[in-house]
Design a protein around this motif. Structure first.
Motif, PDB file in Angstrom:
ATOM      1  N   ALA A 213       0.869  -1.183   0.035  1.00 29.18           N
ATOM      2  CA  ALA A 213      -0.019   0.333  -0.225  1.00 29.18           C
ATOM      3  C   ALA A 213       0.566   1.189  -0.262  1.00 29.18           C
ATOM      4  O   ALA A 213       1.905   1.783   1.492  1.00 29.18           O
ATOM      5  N   ALA A 214       0.728   2.030  -1.004  1.00 28.51           N
ATOM      6  CA  ALA A 214       2.173   3.447  -1.206  1.00 28.51           C
ATOM      7  C   ALA A 214       0.509   4.556  -1.181  1.00 28.51           C
ATOM      8  O   ALA A 214      -0.624   4.578  -2.264  1.00 28.51           O
ATOM      9  N   GLY A 215       0.812   6.438  -0.386  1.00 31.61           N
ATOM     10  CA  GLY A 215       0.076   7.057  -0.894  1.00 31.61           C
ATOM     11  C   GLY A 215      -0.597   7.475   0.331  1.00 31.61           C
ATOM     12  O   GLY A 215      -1.473   6.644   0.899  1.00 31.61           O
ATOM     13  N   GLY A 216      -0.391   8.843   0.598  1.00 31.44           N
ATOM     14  CA  GLY A 216      -0.233   9.433   2.272  1.00 31.44           C
ATOM     15  C   GLY A 216       0.043   9.469   3.505  1.00 31.44           C
ATOM     16  O   GLY A 216      -1.485   9.512   4.128  1.00 31.44           O
ATOM     17  N   VAL A 217       0.453   8.473   3.775  1.00 32.17           N
ATOM     18  CA  VAL A 217       1.087   7.606   4.801  1.00 32.17           C
ATOM     19  C   VAL A 217       1.339   8.766   5.519  1.00 32.17           C
ATOM     20  O   VAL A 217       2.907   9.623   5.343  1.00 32.17           O
ATOM     21  N   GLY A 218       0.716   9.226   6.948  1.00 33.16           N
ATOM     22  CA  GLY A 218       1.029   9.845   7.813  1.00 33.16           C
ATOM     23  C   GLY A 218       1.522  10.126   9.477  1.00 33.16           C
ATOM     24  O   GLY A 218       2.032  11.217   9.956  1.00 33.16           O
ATOM     25  N   GLY A 219       1.749   8.512   9.248  1.00 29.04           N
ATOM     26  CA  GLY A 219       1.968   7.872  10.683  1.00 29.04           C
ATOM     27  C   GLY A 219       1.399   6.281  10.634  1.00 29.04           C
ATOM     28  O   GLY A 219       0.631   5.716  10.158  1.00 29.04           O
ATOM     29  N   GLY A 220       1.709   6.231  12.355  1.00 28.89           N
ATOM     30  CA  GLY A 220       1.700   4.647  12.713  1.00 28.89           C
ATOM     31  C   GLY A 220       0.108   4.305  12.379  1.00 28.89           C
ATOM     32  O   GLY A 220      -0.324   3.381  11.692  1.00 28.89           O
ATOM     33  N   ASP A 221      -0.961   4.831  12.444  1.00 23.81           N
ATOM     34  CA  ASP A 221      -2.585   4.803  12.052  1.00 23.81           C
ATOM     35  C   ASP A 221      -3.112   4.373  11.145  1.00 23.81           C
ATOM     36  O   ASP A 221      -2.859   3.599  10.696  1.00 23.81           O
ATOM     37  N   ASP A 222      -2.128   5.285  10.040  1.00 24.58           N
ATOM     38  CA  ASP A 222      -2.283   4.426   8.826  1.00 24.58           C
ATOM     39  C   ASP A 222      -1.492   3.294   7.808  1.00 24.58           C
ATOM     40  O   ASP A 222      -2.246   2.753   7.485  1.00 24.58           O
ATOM     41  N   VAL A 223      -0.458   3.290   8.823  1.00 32.44           N
ATOM     42  CA  VAL A 223       0.299   1.376   8.512  1.00 32.44           C
ATOM     43  C   VAL A 223      -0.962   0.647   8.755  1.00 32.44           C
ATOM     44  O   VAL A 223      -1.009  -0.093   8.297  1.00 32.44           O
ATOM     45  N   ARG A 224      -1.364   0.983   9.948  1.00 36.28           N
ATOM     46  CA  ARG A 224      -2.533   0.029  10.699  1.00 36.28           C
ATOM     47  C   ARG A 224      -3.226  -0.754   9.716  1.00 36.28           C
ATOM     48  O   ARG A 224      -3.998  -1.287   9.938  1.00 36.28           O
ATOM     49  N   THR A 225      -4.035   0.303   9.357  1.00 29.87           N
ATOM     50  CA  THR A 225      -5.417   0.973   8.842  1.00 29.87           C
ATOM     51  C   THR A 225      -5.090   0.235   7.439  1.00 29.87           C
ATOM     52  O   THR A 225      -5.999  -0.274   7.224  1.00 29.87           O
ATOM     53  N   LEU A 340       6.495   4.946  13.073  1.00 31.52           N
ATOM     54  CA  LEU A 340       5.608   3.506  12.313  1.00 31.52           C
ATOM     55  C   LEU A 340       5.056   2.337  12.173  1.00 31.52           C
ATOM     56  O   LEU A 340       4.145   2.082  12.455  1.00 31.52           O
ATOM     57  N   THR A 341       5.894   1.670  13.346  1.00 29.83           N
ATOM     58  CA  THR A 341       5.527   0.281  13.510  1.00 29.83           C
ATOM     59  C   THR A 341       5.483   0.594  15.193  1.00 29.83           C
ATOM     60  O   THR A 341       4.967  -1.167  15.239  1.00 29.83           O
ATOM     61  N   ARG A 342       5.591   0.853  15.935  1.00 26.77           N
ATOM     62  CA  ARG A 342       6.406   0.714  17.678  1.00 26.77           C
ATOM     63  C   ARG A 342       4.623  -0.505  18.423  1.00 26.77           C
ATOM     64  O   ARG A 342       4.526  -0.350  18.476  1.00 26.77           O
ATOM     65  N   ALA A 343       3.666   0.832  16.918  1.00 28.08           N
ATOM     66  CA  ALA A 343       2.097  -0.198  17.959  1.00 28.08           C
ATOM     67  C   ALA A 343       1.936  -1.252  17.049  1.00 28.08           C
ATOM     68  O   ALA A 343       0.586  -1.148  18.074  1.00 28.08           O
ATOM     69  N   LEU A 344       2.330  -1.432  16.269  1.00 27.12           N
ATOM     70  CA  LEU A 344       1.783  -2.693  15.543  1.00 27.12           C
ATOM     71  C   LEU A 344       1.787  -3.919  16.335  1.00 27.12           C
ATOM     72  O   LEU A 344       2.632  -4.203  16.951  1.00 27.12           O
TER      73      LEU A 344
END
Length: 344
Positions: A213-225, A340-344
């Motif tokens: 997934a690529a585009g508009g990632v602004g933080g860890g929440d976006d990674v999780r989503t 970005l990955t700490r809370a995963l």
């Protein structure tokens, strides 16, 4: 998704350092991402094959998981008349730097396509990704036989279906909120903007293939989503523009932190192909006059953009950035990836 990610990328961490052609992606950035367990792409765009070979050697020496991104020749032709009209229109911008843009030649090249493919077949890397269109079935076959996994960048489910028919190993689903050039196969009519998670779901549902997934990632929440929507991993570029190891110019870095730069826009004024960047005066003045025409417009404005970046002139240079640009900050790449990955 962990086993799928391991099979495609060879890493456990679900973050990928995006290929950012034109300077931001460096071998130092690729090594830094690899050292903390992430995957990273070298950017082969705008480089001769000899330079790409040198970067591959440096990435191998760093011993991290990496791949190479290549631009598919997908020219957007512009007529000589339209090219000359636009070159004359922007000519005054080059005068201050001693550039005669009105007299520039119209260059339509393929970015050393055949030589780069030959290099990657002879000296295979773990992953090869493509953007701007579809490689031929023969190219996909040859790379896979050489031992590479092959990915194609897509921007909607239709493109995803076409890519899947080639027998690729996975897809990069790029939303319209990504910084830099859109990977769309149809630059004259890009697909509608969709939230990244929605695009991931549609692409995954259409093909069943692993999706980055690529585009508009602004933080860890976006990674999780994105991961929750079915992404195998999440690609970040804009968030690494200000990383200590990136090659982003000081002019670009300062613009990303400038509170007056309050939005990103999609423009073809710099390169003749849709791309997202920070709004500036050049875009405001010329977007309405800019024809489609890639790579001809890219070559036309390249000397201006280079001179402006060196002079600290942020209003005459492309400031590629995705919508998550406010979260970009100066720090080691490992620290940014850890956040970005700490809370995963």
């Amino acid at each position: 998704m962990d086993s799928e990610r391991k099979a495609i990328l060879g890493v456990d961490l679900p973050v990928v350092a995006a290929p950012m052609a034109g300077g931001p992606t460096t071998t130092r950035l690729v090594a830094a991402a690899g050292a903390c367990g992430a995957f990273a792409f070298l950017a082969a765009g705008y480089k001769p094959p000899e330079a790409v070979a040198d970067e591959i050697a440096a990435a191998r020496a760093a011993d991290g998981s990496f791949g190479v991104n290549v631009f598919v020749p997908a020219p957007v032709p512009v007529s000589e008349a339209e090219f000359r009209r636009y070159a004359a229109r922007i000519a005054d911008e080059g005068t201050r730097y001693g550039l005669d843009l009105a007299a520039a030649a119209r260059i339509e090249d393929d970015d050393h396509w055949a030589d780069k493919i030959d290099l990657l077949v002879r000296d295979p890397v773990p992953v090869v990704s493509f953007t701007f269109g579809l490689p031929s079935a023969a190219v996909v076959r040859d790379l896979r036989r050489a031992g590479s996994r092959v990915l194609v960048t897509v921007t909607d489910p239709t493109e995803a279906g076409l890519a899947a028919e080639l027998g690729v190993d996975g897809l990069v689903a790029q939303s319209a909120y990504a910084g830099g050039h859109f990977g769309t196969f149809t630059p004259a009519a890009p697909p509608p903007a969709r939230p990244l998670a929605e695009l991931v779901g549609l692409v995954r549902g259409r093909t069943g293939l692993p999706v980055l997934a690529a585009g508009g990632v602004g933080g860890g929440d976006d990674v999780r989503t994105a991961l929750a929507a079915g992404a195998t991993a999440v690609m970040v570029g804009t968030l690494l523009l200000c990383a200590d190891e990136s090659g982003t110019s000081s002019t670009h870095r300062e613009a990303l932190a400038d509170p007056r730069r309050d939005r990103t826009v999609v423009t073809r004024a710099f390169t003749g192909r849709p791309a997202r960047g920070l709004r500036n005066d050049f875009i405001d003045r010329y977007e309405g006059d800019a024809p489609l025409g890639y790579p001809a417009l890219h070559h036309l404005t390249r000397p201006l953009r280079k001179a402006a970046a060196e002079a600290g002139d942020a209003d005459r240079v492309h400031l590629w950035a995705g919508t998550g640009y406010r979260a970009a900050r100066a720090a080691p790449a490992a620290e940014i990836i850890d956040e970005l990955t700490r809370a995963l």
